[in-house]
Design an enzyme around this catalytic site. Structure first.
Site, PDB file in Angstrom:
ATOM      1  N   ARG A 129       2.993   0.476  -7.027  1.00  0.00           N
ATOM      2  CA  ARG A 129       3.227  -0.470  -5.903  1.00  0.00           C
ATOM      3  C   ARG A 129       2.023  -1.424  -5.761  1.00  0.00           C
ATOM      4  O   ARG A 129       1.925  -2.579  -5.325  1.00  0.00           O
ATOM      5  CB  ARG A 129       3.100   0.428  -4.470  1.00  0.00           C
ATOM      6  CG  ARG A 129       4.465   1.173  -4.389  1.00  0.00           C
ATOM      7  CD  ARG A 129       4.322   1.965  -3.023  1.00  0.00           C
ATOM      8  NE  ARG A 129       4.504   1.319  -1.954  1.00  0.00           N
ATOM      9  CZ  ARG A 129       5.466   1.108  -1.071  1.00  0.00           C
ATOM     10  NH1 ARG A 129       6.620   1.377  -1.777  1.00  0.00           N
ATOM     11  NH2 ARG A 129       5.351   0.290  -0.005  1.00  0.00           N
TER      12      ARG A 129
ATOM     13  N   ASN B 168      -0.257   0.759   6.603  1.00  0.00           N
ATOM     14  CA  ASN B 168       0.374  -0.241   5.910  1.00  0.00           C
ATOM     15  C   ASN B 168       0.757  -1.492   6.777  1.00  0.00           C
ATOM     16  O   ASN B 168       1.274  -1.336   7.943  1.00  0.00           O
ATOM     17  CB  ASN B 168       1.561  -0.069   4.940  1.00  0.00           C
ATOM     18  CG  ASN B 168       1.268   1.103   3.874  1.00  0.00           C
ATOM     19  OD1 ASN B 168       0.067   1.406   3.593  1.00  0.00           O
ATOM     20  ND2 ASN B 168       2.237   1.510   3.351  1.00  0.00           N
ATOM     21  N   GLY B 169       0.644  -2.508   6.242  1.00  0.00           N
ATOM     22  CA  GLY B 169       0.850  -3.760   7.107  1.00  0.00           C
ATOM     23  C   GLY B 169      -0.088  -4.789   7.634  1.00  0.00           C
ATOM     24  O   GLY B 169      -1.271  -4.499   6.960  1.00  0.00           O
TER      25      GLY B 169
ATOM     26  N   GLU C  47       3.273 -13.066 -15.338  1.00  0.00           N
ATOM     27  CA  GLU C  47       2.868 -11.695 -14.425  1.00  0.00           C
ATOM     28  C   GLU C  47       2.205 -10.649 -15.251  1.00  0.00           C
ATOM     29  O   GLU C  47       1.164  -9.963 -14.907  1.00  0.00           O
ATOM     30  CB  GLU C  47       4.275 -11.081 -14.237  1.00  0.00           C
ATOM     31  CG  GLU C  47       5.003 -11.626 -12.808  1.00  0.00           C
ATOM     32  CD  GLU C  47       6.083 -10.680 -12.567  1.00  0.00           C
ATOM     33  OE1 GLU C  47       6.289 -10.432 -11.414  1.00  0.00           O
ATOM     34  OE2 GLU C  47       7.083 -10.557 -13.449  1.00  0.00           O
TER      35      GLU C  47
ATOM     36  N   LYS D  48       7.788 -13.639 -16.127  1.00  0.00           N
ATOM     37  CA  LYS D  48       7.562 -12.525 -16.801  1.00  0.00           C
ATOM     38  C   LYS D  48       6.312 -12.739 -17.602  1.00  0.00           C
ATOM     39  O   LYS D  48       5.394 -11.628 -17.500  1.00  0.00           O
ATOM     40  CB  LYS D  48       8.692 -12.231 -17.527  1.00  0.00           C
ATOM     41  CG  LYS D  48       9.956 -11.546 -16.702  1.00  0.00           C
ATOM     42  CD  LYS D  48       9.490 -10.184 -16.288  1.00  0.00           C
ATOM     43  CE  LYS D  48      10.327  -9.633 -14.915  1.00  0.00           C
ATOM     44  NZ  LYS D  48      10.047 -10.438 -13.815  1.00  0.00           N
TER      45      LYS D  48
ATOM     46  N   GLU E 238      12.589 -17.376 -14.851  1.00  0.00           N
ATOM     47  CA  GLU E 238      12.446 -15.968 -14.755  1.00  0.00           C
ATOM     48  C   GLU E 238      11.728 -15.452 -16.130  1.00  0.00           C
ATOM     49  O   GLU E 238      10.762 -14.708 -15.931  1.00  0.00           O
ATOM     50  CB  GLU E 238      13.780 -14.976 -14.931  1.00  0.00           C
ATOM     51  CG  GLU E 238      13.701 -13.662 -15.105  1.00  0.00           C
ATOM     52  CD  GLU E 238      12.859 -12.927 -13.921  1.00  0.00           C
ATOM     53  OE1 GLU E 238      12.390 -11.590 -14.211  1.00  0.00           O
ATOM     54  OE2 GLU E 238      12.621 -13.589 -12.592  1.00  0.00           O
TER      55      GLU E 238
ATOM     56  N   CYS F 193       0.839  -1.255  -0.027  1.00  0.00           N
ATOM     57  CA  CYS F 193       0.080   0.049  -0.175  1.00  0.00           C
ATOM     58  C   CYS F 193       0.939   1.295  -0.196  1.00  0.00           C
ATOM     59  O   CYS F 193       1.919   1.145   0.013  1.00  0.00           O
ATOM     60  CB  CYS F 193      -0.891  -0.117   1.408  1.00  0.00           C
ATOM     61  SG  CYS F 193      -1.719  -1.433   1.640  1.00  0.00           S
TER      62      CYS F 193
ATOM     63  N   HIS G 293      10.328 -36.277 -16.586  1.00  0.00           N
ATOM     64  CA  HIS G 293      10.012 -36.476 -15.365  1.00  0.00           C
ATOM     65  C   HIS G 293       8.703 -35.635 -15.125  1.00  0.00           C
ATOM     66  O   HIS G 293       8.247 -35.738 -13.923  1.00  0.00           O
ATOM     67  CB  HIS G 293      10.792 -36.119 -14.384  1.00  0.00           C
ATOM     68  CG  HIS G 293      12.296 -36.768 -14.544  1.00  0.00           C
ATOM     69  ND1 HIS G 293      12.444 -37.913 -13.970  1.00  0.00           N
ATOM     70  CD2 HIS G 293      13.605 -36.422 -15.163  1.00  0.00           C
ATOM     71  CE1 HIS G 293      13.918 -38.369 -14.254  1.00  0.00           C
ATOM     72  NE2 HIS G 293      14.427 -37.527 -15.036  1.00  0.00           N
TER      73      HIS G 293
ATOM     74  N   LYS H 230       4.542  -3.833  -6.702  1.00  0.00           N
ATOM     75  CA  LYS H 230       6.124  -3.671  -6.805  1.00  0.00           C
ATOM     76  C   LYS H 230       6.897  -4.048  -5.801  1.00  0.00           C
ATOM     77  O   LYS H 230       7.742  -4.896  -5.884  1.00  0.00           O
ATOM     78  CB  LYS H 230       6.302  -2.353  -7.075  1.00  0.00           C
ATOM     79  CG  LYS H 230       7.856  -1.999  -7.872  1.00  0.00           C
ATOM     80  CD  LYS H 230       8.180  -2.671  -9.056  1.00  0.00           C
ATOM     81  CE  LYS H 230       9.758  -2.541  -9.341  1.00  0.00           C
ATOM     82  NZ  LYS H 230      10.072  -3.539 -10.466  1.00  0.00           N
TER      83      LYS H 230
ATOM     84  N   TRP I  62      -4.131  -2.105  -0.751  1.00  0.00           N
ATOM     85  CA  TRP I  62      -4.159  -3.234  -1.426  1.00  0.00           C
ATOM     86  C   TRP I  62      -4.938  -4.282  -0.382  1.00  0.00           C
ATOM     87  O   TRP I  62      -4.293  -4.420   0.777  1.00  0.00           O
ATOM     88  CB  TRP I  62      -2.628  -3.857  -1.569  1.00  0.00           C
ATOM     89  CG  TRP I  62      -2.676  -4.816  -2.662  1.00  0.00           C
ATOM     90  CD1 TRP I  62      -2.745  -4.944  -4.143  1.00  0.00           C
ATOM     91  CD2 TRP I  62      -2.565  -6.270  -2.245  1.00  0.00           C
ATOM     92  NE1 TRP I  62      -2.641  -6.218  -4.445  1.00  0.00           N
ATOM     93  CE2 TRP I  62      -2.517  -7.096  -3.564  1.00  0.00           C
ATOM     94  CE3 TRP I  62      -2.295  -6.881  -1.169  1.00  0.00           C
ATOM     95  CZ2 TRP I  62      -2.199  -8.661  -3.459  1.00  0.00           C
ATOM     96  CZ3 TRP I  62      -2.038  -8.435  -0.961  1.00  0.00           C
ATOM     97  CH2 TRP I  62      -2.255  -9.064  -2.170  1.00  0.00           C
TER      98      TRP I  62
END
Length: 609
Positions: free
Chosen positions: A27, A99-100, A490, A487, A483, A2, A506, A604, A75
């Site tokens: 964020r 926040n938290g 995301e 991407k 990675e 947040c 496998h 973020k 958020w």
């Protein structure tokens, strides 16, 4: 995740608060709100669901006047996105943004309900403002009550609190979530990120864990939770706000992909000297760290930074001959870890505020282990709390999907590896010199790989209607496959998975059919023959292959699309082969029309568990 912005000044602060919230949109959030207090103590409170633009459209700046105010982007953690769950939260004369996560909010809420408190929503933050009010009444003093309330809650917080009956002070506190104080002339500010305040100041005080600040227009005092006064040092932020603009680019992610050559040049600058020697001064406080004595390295990170750590393990074990373990921070912090003597605990984070990574660092410090932070933000909690720090110089990264932060992390891990190799004499002088020379040429290779943008843009059309995708790699290309898959999922919302190519038989090979694109990263190295065998296995089962390679593969097949890449030194392969995968995910997302810079449900900086 947040965003908090607060201000106290002689001028009206609403526009400052709104501009600060706009700076924090990267964020991730789902609702927003603002509260200002006018000279007549009139409270102006507006909360909306959705973007900051919706909040702006809901305000009349002429009536939203006030010389003190708090604002927030939320958020959702407790309670759905809604106006009642959005911040600021008020109870009687107190209002806060938070926040938290308050872990014991249910028991506190039950106690308050027994006393007659009624709650509008489901947020733990709403419970918090009610609880602080009760503690202020108990102590008959707002500072003592605030401190007492904080001593009773469990969890994490960054808080900006105001008393609407005495609108001359912002009360701020942090534990496990970042908070900074911005210093002005006759005005002061509070925010969860310096980026929110750069339009009004470049002078900051960073609050440490368990600190409370009393912020007035011309005075700031900082205390611990027992209200012992603390002396704080002002720090200058050297971020260039002019660089936080799109310029000719369509998205910040696109801009940041193409900034990678410069970011890598900046990261290498001054760290390789003219005589081809390494500058050990790159690591803050290095004189206190005896590199020669390190026998084990523990790397801890989350998300993209975790993938960087996996590449770092290959670097450190192959070139520095140091046993290295890599673990996800959220797993490490909750298990009974056994770390050998003479270990170095390395944390990797773009923001330096990642909650799980910070918790893992604090656990390691309690065990008495030396710690090194690899981070992009000087002054962040991770940097301040670590024994040593090695800063990347990626600059501000706005796009949620990390690009230049990742490649500069790989650069720093490679520099660190070569420093260990030099100190431990694990490489001959000639070999070490050869690798340093190759690293110096990295920016040129980055530019070459960026030149494939148009080719990859055309290729991206093949992926738009796909639901699933596999990424394959071997050796250092395995973390790069992970990675690349991250991407794509995301920002395009395609279910993408990365695998070590040797694992194909496998399990994952069961997924291969003509509808499943398989992306292979295949540089010409000692694992190439093995990878070619994996490619043939996919072909035999009808899979469509997209191979990024410097190999001279003689394949003439409709099932295969070869993207011929330049030959680069082996040690640089994981860095440069990241770039075409970034471009692929970017162009797929653009064609699909998703929100590239702010993908759904993501943030973020993950500052809560």
């Amino acid at each position: 995740m947040c965003g908090i912005v607060a201000a106290i000044a002689k001028r009206d602060v609403a526009e400052i608060l709104l501009e600060g919230l706009s700076s924090l949109e990267y964020r991730g959030y789902d609702s927003a709100g603002i509260l200002t207090i006018g000279d007549d103590n009139k409270v102006n409170l507006v909360k909306t669901i959705g973007k900051v633009a919706v909040l702006k459209d809901s305000l009349d700046l002429e009536t939203q006047n006030g010389h003190i105010g708090i604002a927030h982007t939320r958020w959702a953690t407790h309670g759905v996105p809604s106006k009642v769950n959005a911040h600021p939260h008020m109870y009687k004369n107190l209002a806060l943004v938070h926040n938290g996560i308050i872990e014991n909010y249910i028991s506190i809420k039950q106690e308050l309900q027994a006393k007659g408190h009624e709650f509008l929503g489901q947020s733990d933050s709403e419970v918090l403002v009610h609880f602080i009010y009760e503690c202020v009444q108990l102590k008959n003093d707002i500072v003592k009550g605030f401190s007492y309330a904080l001593s009773q809650i469990k969890g994490s917080y960054a808080i900006a609190l105001v008393d609407t009956n005495a609108a001359d002070t912002i009360y701020a506190a942090r534990l496990g979530s970042p908070l900074v104080i911005g210093l002005g002339i006759g005005e002061n500010f509070v925010a969860s990120d310096v980026l929110a305040l750069l339009p009004v100041t470049t002078r900051f005080i960073y609050l440490d864990e368990g600190e409370i600040a009393i912020v007035k227009r011309k005075e700031i005092e900082v205390f611990d939770l027992e209200l012992n006064k603390k002396q704080k040092q002002e720090q200058k932020c050297d971020y260039d706000l002019d660089k936080v603009t799109l310029g000719s680019y369509r998205h910040f992610m696109q801009k940041e992909i193409f900034e990678q050559r410069q970011a890598i040049e900046d990261t290498l600058l001054g760290r390789i000297l003219e005589d081809n020697k390494l500058s050990f001064n790159s690591i803050n406080n290095l004189s206190e760290c005896n590199l020669e004595s390190i026998e084990h390295i523990e790397i801890i990170a989350c998300g993209t930074s975790y993938h960087a750590g996996l590449v770092g393990k290959y670097f450190l074990e192959e070139y520095a001959h140091i046993n290295t373990s890599v673990e996800i921070a959220s797993e490490f912090r909750y298990r009974q870890a056994i770390i050998p003597k003479n270990s170095l605990f390395i944390t990797i984070s773009q923001s330096g505020e990642t909650a799980d990574t910070l918790a893992a660092l604090r656990k390691a410090k309690a065990m008495g282990i030396k710690s090194l932070a690899i981070c992009n933000v000087n002054g962040s909690s991770l940097v301040r709390e670590s024994d040593f720090s090695f800063l990347t110089r990626a600059g501000i990264e706005v796009g949620v999907a990390s690009t230049k932060a990742f490649t500069t992390q790989l650069c720093v891990l490679l520099l660190l590896t070569l420093m260990f190799a030099a100190k431990k004499h694990s490489l001959s002088d000639d070999k070490l010199n050869e690798l340093i020379l190759e690293l110096k040429h990295l920016p040129k290779f980055v530019e070459e790989f960026l030149s494939f943008n148009d080719t990859i843009k055309t290729l991206a059309t093949d992926f738009v209607d796909k639901k699933h995708c596999l990424f394959l790699g071997r050796g250092t290309m395995y973390p790069i496959a992970l990675e690349g898959a991250l991407k794509l999922k995301e920002i395009s919302y395609i279910d993408a998975q990365g695998y070590a190519a040797g694992e194909l038989k496998h399990g994952p090979i069961a997924l291969v059919d003509e509808h499943m694109p398989i992306v292979v990263v295949a540089p010409d190295n000692n694992l190439a023959d093995k990878l070619v065998s994996n490619i043939e296995e996919v072909k035999a089962r009808g899979g469509m292959l997209y191979i990024f390679t410097s190999l001279d593969l003689m394949i003439n097949d409709q099932q295969v699309k070869l993207i011929k890449m330049p030959k680069v030194p082996y040690i640089l392969e994981p860095i440069v082969y990241t770039i075409p995968l970034q471009l692929l995910s970017y162009h797929v997302a653009v064609i699909k029309g998703t929100d590239v810079d702010k993908p759904r449900n993501l943030a973020k900086s993950v500052t809560v568990e």
